[in-house]
Design a protein around this motif. Structure first.
Motif, PDB file in Angstrom:
ATOM      1  N   GLY A 194       0.786  -1.227   0.000  1.00  0.00           N
ATOM      2  CA  GLY A 194       0.000   0.000   0.000  1.00  0.00           C
ATOM      3  C   GLY A 194       0.816   1.273   0.000  1.00  0.00           C
ATOM      4  N   LYS A 195       2.067   1.184   0.281  1.00  0.00           N
ATOM      5  CA  LYS A 195       2.978   2.334   0.234  1.00  0.00           C
ATOM      6  C   LYS A 195       4.163   1.951  -0.636  1.00  0.00           C
ATOM      7  CE  LYS A 195       1.021   5.089   3.286  1.00  0.00           C
ATOM      8  NZ  LYS A 195       0.547   6.393   2.999  1.00  0.00           N
ATOM      9  N   SER A 196       4.807   2.944  -1.217  1.00  0.00           N
ATOM     10  CA  SER A 196       5.934   2.644  -2.090  1.00  0.00           C
ATOM     11  C   SER A 196       7.266   3.028  -1.459  1.00  0.00           C
ATOM     12  CB  SER A 196       5.757   3.367  -3.425  1.00  0.00           C
ATOM     13  OG  SER A 196       5.655   4.752  -3.208  1.00  0.00           O
ATOM     14  N   THR A 197       7.330   2.981  -0.135  1.00  0.00           N
ATOM     15  CA  THR A 197       8.574   3.373   0.548  1.00  0.00           C
ATOM     16  C   THR A 197       9.157   2.255   1.387  1.00  0.00           C
ATOM     17  OG1 THR A 197       7.254   4.248   2.372  1.00  0.00           O
ATOM     18  CG2 THR A 197       7.908   5.804   0.654  1.00  0.00           C
ATOM     19  N   ALA A 211      10.253   2.711  -7.220  1.00  0.00           N
ATOM     20  CA  ALA A 211       8.797   2.608  -7.135  1.00  0.00           C
ATOM     21  C   ALA A 211       8.182   3.171  -8.403  1.00  0.00           C
ATOM     22  CB  ALA A 211       8.294   3.367  -5.925  1.00  0.00           C
ATOM     23  N   ASP A 247       4.610   2.968  -8.744  1.00  0.00           N
ATOM     24  CA  ASP A 247       3.441   3.560  -8.110  1.00  0.00           C
ATOM     25  C   ASP A 247       3.231   2.867  -6.763  1.00  0.00           C
ATOM     26  OD1 ASP A 247       2.135   1.093  -8.678  1.00  0.00           O
ATOM     27  OD2 ASP A 247       1.360   1.865 -10.561  1.00  0.00           O
ATOM     28  N   GLU A 248       2.055   2.998  -6.179  1.00  0.00           N
ATOM     29  CA  GLU A 248       1.775   2.426  -4.859  1.00  0.00           C
ATOM     30  C   GLU A 248       1.692   0.901  -4.863  1.00  0.00           C
ATOM     31  OE1 GLU A 248       0.523   4.171  -1.739  1.00  0.00           O
ATOM     32  OE2 GLU A 248       1.664   5.839  -2.529  1.00  0.00           O
ATOM     33  N   LYS A 249       1.676   0.276  -6.050  1.00  0.00           N
ATOM     34  CA  LYS A 249       1.515  -1.173  -6.126  1.00  0.00           C
ATOM     35  C   LYS A 249       2.636  -1.881  -6.875  1.00  0.00           C
ATOM     36  CE  LYS A 249      -3.464  -0.917  -5.950  1.00  0.00           C
ATOM     37  NZ  LYS A 249      -4.739  -1.228  -6.570  1.00  0.00           N
ATOM     38  N   TYR A 300       6.994  -2.051  -8.062  1.00  0.00           N
ATOM     39  CA  TYR A 300       8.410  -1.675  -8.056  1.00  0.00           C
ATOM     40  C   TYR A 300       9.086  -2.285  -9.275  1.00  0.00           C
ATOM     41  CZ  TYR A 300       8.909  -0.111  -3.153  1.00  0.00           C
ATOM     42  OH  TYR A 300       8.854   0.569  -1.975  1.00  0.00           O
ATOM     43  N   TYR A 351       3.981  -0.862   8.352  1.00  0.00           N
ATOM     44  CA  TYR A 351       3.011  -0.835   7.260  1.00  0.00           C
ATOM     45  C   TYR A 351       1.874  -1.835   7.419  1.00  0.00           C
ATOM     46  CZ  TYR A 351       6.718   1.756   4.965  1.00  0.00           C
ATOM     47  OH  TYR A 351       7.676   2.675   4.671  1.00  0.00           O
ATOM     48  N   GLN A 400      -1.737  -0.810   7.858  1.00  0.00           N
ATOM     49  CA  GLN A 400      -2.310  -0.042   6.763  1.00  0.00           C
ATOM     50  C   GLN A 400      -2.859  -0.930   5.654  1.00  0.00           C
ATOM     51  OE1 GLN A 400       0.829   2.525   5.452  1.00  0.00           O
ATOM     52  NE2 GLN A 400       1.154   3.365   7.476  1.00  0.00           N
ATOM     53  N   SER A 401      -2.410  -2.164   5.556  1.00  0.00           N
ATOM     54  CA  SER A 401      -2.837  -3.030   4.469  1.00  0.00           C
ATOM     55  C   SER A 401      -3.260  -4.407   4.985  1.00  0.00           C
ATOM     56  CB  SER A 401      -1.717  -3.189   3.440  1.00  0.00           C
ATOM     57  OG  SER A 401      -2.154  -4.022   2.388  1.00  0.00           O
TER      58      SER A 401
END
Length: 168
Positions: A24-27, A54, A56-58, A60, A91, A94-95
């Motif tokens: 859910g995050k790209s970090t 990254a 996007d958010e989904k 790499y 994380y 969050q997911s």
């Protein structure tokens, strides 16, 4: 280990790979992190990330140590990717997609089963599991979920009275 995603394609001719993930995050992914790729059911091979970008958010685009040719990279396509719980400690709440395989324990009924799948309906997440032979959907909302323990892979819940009985 927690399943985070899947290798879905190669990228370019130098062995880069496309990793889709459910974090859910790209970090979360960094250079030198170990990705455990499931080559066969229950057989995990650790690969170390030598570079990641990254998309996007989904997704790499990653490079892995010792994989520098597209032919070698193609062998990893369609395989599930797992990481150590410590990488995702910030994380995981969050997911809920990361909670697949976790055990759910209700404060009154005790252990009610293991999360088989996670579904999203509108803005709400639901955990699917089997309880006393019946498929059950548990809402994963603040009012129900008391605690998520990433290391123990457990979810403590306070289910509304009668929720499980409607499925039996």
């Amino acid at each position: 280990m927690i399943r985070v995603g899947k290798i879905v394609a190669t990228h370019g001719i130098n062995g880069a790979l496309v990793l889709t993930h459910v974090v859910g995050k790209s970090t979360w992914l960094k250079k030198d992190h170990a990705l455990h790729i499931e080559m066969h059911k229950g057989n995990y091979i650790p690969y170390f990330v030598s570079g990641c970008k990254a998309v996007d958010e989904k997704e790499y685009i990653i490079t892995i140590e010792d994989i520098d040719k597209v032919e070698a990279a193609k062998k990893l396509i369609t395989n599930h990717v797992y990481v150590d719980e410590s990488i995702l400690s910030g994380y995981a709440k969050q997911s809920p997609l990361l909670w697949i395989g976790f055990s759910i324990t209700d404060k009154n009924k005790g252990n009610i089963g293991q999360v088989e799948d996670v579904l999203k309906t509108g803005n709400q997440w639901l955990a699917k599991l089997t309880y006393q032979g019946a498929e059950v959907l548990i809402p994963l909302v603040e009012e129900v979920v008391d605690e998520v323990d990433i290391k123990k892979k457990t979810i403590a819940v306070s289910l509304p009275d009668g929720l499980l009985e409607i499925y039996l």
